[in-house]
Design an enzyme around this catalytic site. Sequence first.
Site, short mmCIF file in Angstrom:
data_model
loop_
_atom_site.label_atom_id
_atom_site.label_comp_id
_atom_site.label_asym_id
_atom_site.label_seq_id
_atom_site.Cartn_x
_atom_site.Cartn_y
_atom_site.Cartn_z
CE LYS A 176 -1.51 3.00 2.02
NZ LYS A 176 -1.17 4.39 1.65
CB SER A 229 4.73 10.26 10.68
OG SER A 229 3.42 9.77 10.54
CB CYS A 284 13.76 8.97 7.59
SG CYS A 284 14.74 7.72 6.78
CD GLU A 385 10.08 13.59 10.81
OE1 GLU A 385 8.98 13.11 11.16
OE2 GLU A 385 10.91 12.96 10.14
P1 NAD Z 1 2.82 9.13 7.02
O1 NAD Z 1 3.00 8.49 8.35
O2 NAD Z 1 1.87 10.24 6.88
O3 NAD Z 1 2.34 8.01 5.95
C1 NAD Z 1 3.00 6.78 5.80
C2 NAD Z 1 1.99 5.75 5.30
O4 NAD Z 1 0.98 5.59 6.30
C3 NAD Z 1 1.30 6.14 4.02
O5 NAD Z 1 1.15 4.99 3.21
C4 NAD Z 1 -0.05 6.67 4.48
O6 NAD Z 1 -1.07 6.44 3.54
C5 NAD Z 1 -0.30 5.89 5.75
N1 NAD Z 1 -1.05 6.64 6.77
C6 NAD Z 1 -1.03 7.99 6.98
N2 NAD Z 1 -1.81 8.31 8.03
C7 NAD Z 1 -2.32 7.15 8.51
C8 NAD Z 1 -3.17 6.81 9.60
N3 NAD Z 1 -3.67 7.74 10.40
N4 NAD Z 1 -3.47 5.52 9.81
C9 NAD Z 1 -2.97 4.57 9.03
N5 NAD Z 1 -2.15 4.82 7.97
C10 NAD Z 1 -1.82 6.10 7.71
O7 NAD Z 1 4.28 9.52 6.50
P2 NAD Z 1 4.66 10.35 5.20
O8 NAD Z 1 4.30 11.77 5.39
O9 NAD Z 1 4.20 9.65 3.97
O10 NAD Z 1 6.25 10.19 5.24
C11 NAD Z 1 7.09 11.01 6.01
C12 NAD Z 1 7.40 10.40 7.35
O11 NAD Z 1 8.01 9.12 7.18
C13 NAD Z 1 8.40 11.22 8.15
O12 NAD Z 1 8.01 11.22 9.49
C14 NAD Z 1 9.71 10.45 7.96
O13 NAD Z 1 10.66 10.65 8.99
C15 NAD Z 1 9.21 9.05 7.96
N6 NAD Z 1 10.16 8.14 7.33
C16 NAD Z 1 10.86 7.34 8.17
C17 NAD Z 1 11.81 6.49 7.64
C18 NAD Z 1 12.62 5.61 8.54
O14 NAD Z 1 13.36 4.80 8.02
N7 NAD Z 1 12.53 5.71 9.84
C19 NAD Z 1 12.02 6.44 6.25
C20 NAD Z 1 11.25 7.28 5.44
C21 NAD Z 1 10.32 8.12 5.99
#
Ligand code: NAD
Length: 505
Positions: A176, A229, A284, A385
């Site tokens: 997804k 996140s 990240c 962040e």
């Molecule tokens: P996000 O958490 O908003 O979304 C990630 C995924 O979760 C997406 O597929 C989204 O559709 C889904 N999602 C969003 N809200 C949700 C909810 N309430 N319930 C269930 N699923 C949900 O993250 P983003 O904005 O797409 O990406 C940026 C974030 O990802 C930053 O915080 C970054 O630090 C983190 N990140 C971390 C790593 C790591 O290795 N630790 C790597 C890449 C990105």
Amino acid sequence: MAVPVIPHFINGQRVAPHPDGVTSDVFNPATGEVVAHVKAARTEELNTAVEGAAEAFTSWSRMSLGRRTAVLFAFRELLKKATDDLAALVVREHGKVLDDARGEVGRGLDVVEFACGIPELLKGEYSPQVSTDLDVYSFREPLGVVAGITPFNFPVMVPLWMAPLAIATGNTFVLKPSKQDPSAAVFMAELWKEAGLPDGVFQVIQGGRANISELLVHPDVQAISFVGSTSVAKHIHQVGTAHGKRVQALGGAKNHGVVLPDADPNFAASSMVAAAFGAAGERCMAIATAVVLDEIADDFVASVVAGARKVKVADGMTPGADMGAIISRAARDRIEATIGSAESDGAVIALDGRGWRPADLQDGFFTGPTVIDRVRPGMRAYDEEIFGPVLTVVRVKDLDEAISLINANPYGNGAALFTSSGEAARRFARGIDVGMIGVNVPIPVPVAYHSFGGWKDSLIGESHIYGPEGVAFYTKAKVVTQRWLRPSEGAAASFHFAGASSSAT
Ligand code: NAD
């Protein structure tokens, strides 16, 4: 021209989403134009994908290692050949610059190559004659259907942190992707098919939160790999484990780069500029906070501001561009509001990128590089962040204060130290509560044969991703204790436990 609707990919083919699925816009962040629509899968579409993956598991998990590996090698060749096309697709929906998108594909390829060695990685262990005529051997088996939920910032690399190892170990995989840049997932699904992967082994369903809620409780899904996140990572870990699933959930980050007076000042400042503003800070492992000793802080801030002024911000397809657009208008506005909060909190805006747009792209989601000096914990710009092209600078008196600052931060993904002292480097690496550490390396992302993962709020659960921990995550151990005797040698069964040494004869 009609705006295309991005399909799901289920059981070996593109599947047009149900017309009533909840629709979102996909933008080209550089122009601000809507380039596609994506529709969230309805329950029946999600179930078809999971059921197809469950059915495919029966034969895929039994397929010989040789045939599985042949698919991985073929996928590696196709992915390598498709690098430029895939990278261009990433630029169009994400906004990062083309060379960086190519690098993202390359980092994903590294994991595919690691997975090509799966026969070696799955070799079991054998202990003959642990007791008289008794042998023990152990090996690992796949879990079944596993799901991957991925963020917007690496639409190719993060799915490739998961799928190659999940598939190589004999699982089937339902992805997804982020609804902000969902096309790369479908592109990769087609490459898997061309590589000879049987239908149903790699499925893509489009959507958002509602779909994830269904995956988290689906009885056929055995494990969830999540990257995104922290708040979502915590939720996914909690609900997924409560429903008996294995969950690895990588969260957000606030990475610090510490500069000591004995570091090469030009190298440290230029590394910090690249690590803070590359990919517009939407990594990240980006350095968000420079931690600088008081005695060198004025010179350091002047150098990074000079470096940041030279960053070429443009449409990601522009040759020589260093930094592209931000993923969305909302993200850009949030970043600029956080810069405003730092100003009100008493920090010093040393370079202000707010309101900056390339002359020919006034509707794009741009902001320029920003450097904020004299930031302290307790200010929103430090505590949250930002995930944008903003470098905050915290001044400290010595390395021990820098280590305490990092350890007090709830995140623990990456951290870097710039120094020429081995003693300081060792004290830093041993003393900080962070998962990935760079010494004179600003972005210490581990190679594919070491696992990737942070500590504290940057990783919820136990398992790091890819590398040896990835193999362990996608498999479960089986141990066989066996005795083969000639019929004439049959012995009486014992009523009592015995240790190997006491039962040895
Ligand atoms: P996000 O958490 O908003 O979304 C990630 C995924 O979760 C997406 O597929 C989204 O559709 C889904 N999602 C969003 N809200 C949700 C909810 N309430 N319930 C269930 N699923 C949900 O993250 P983003 O904005 O797409 O990406 C940026 C974030 O990802 C930053 O915080 C970054 O630090 C983190 N990140 C971390 C790593 C790591 O290795 N630790 C790597 C890449 C990105």
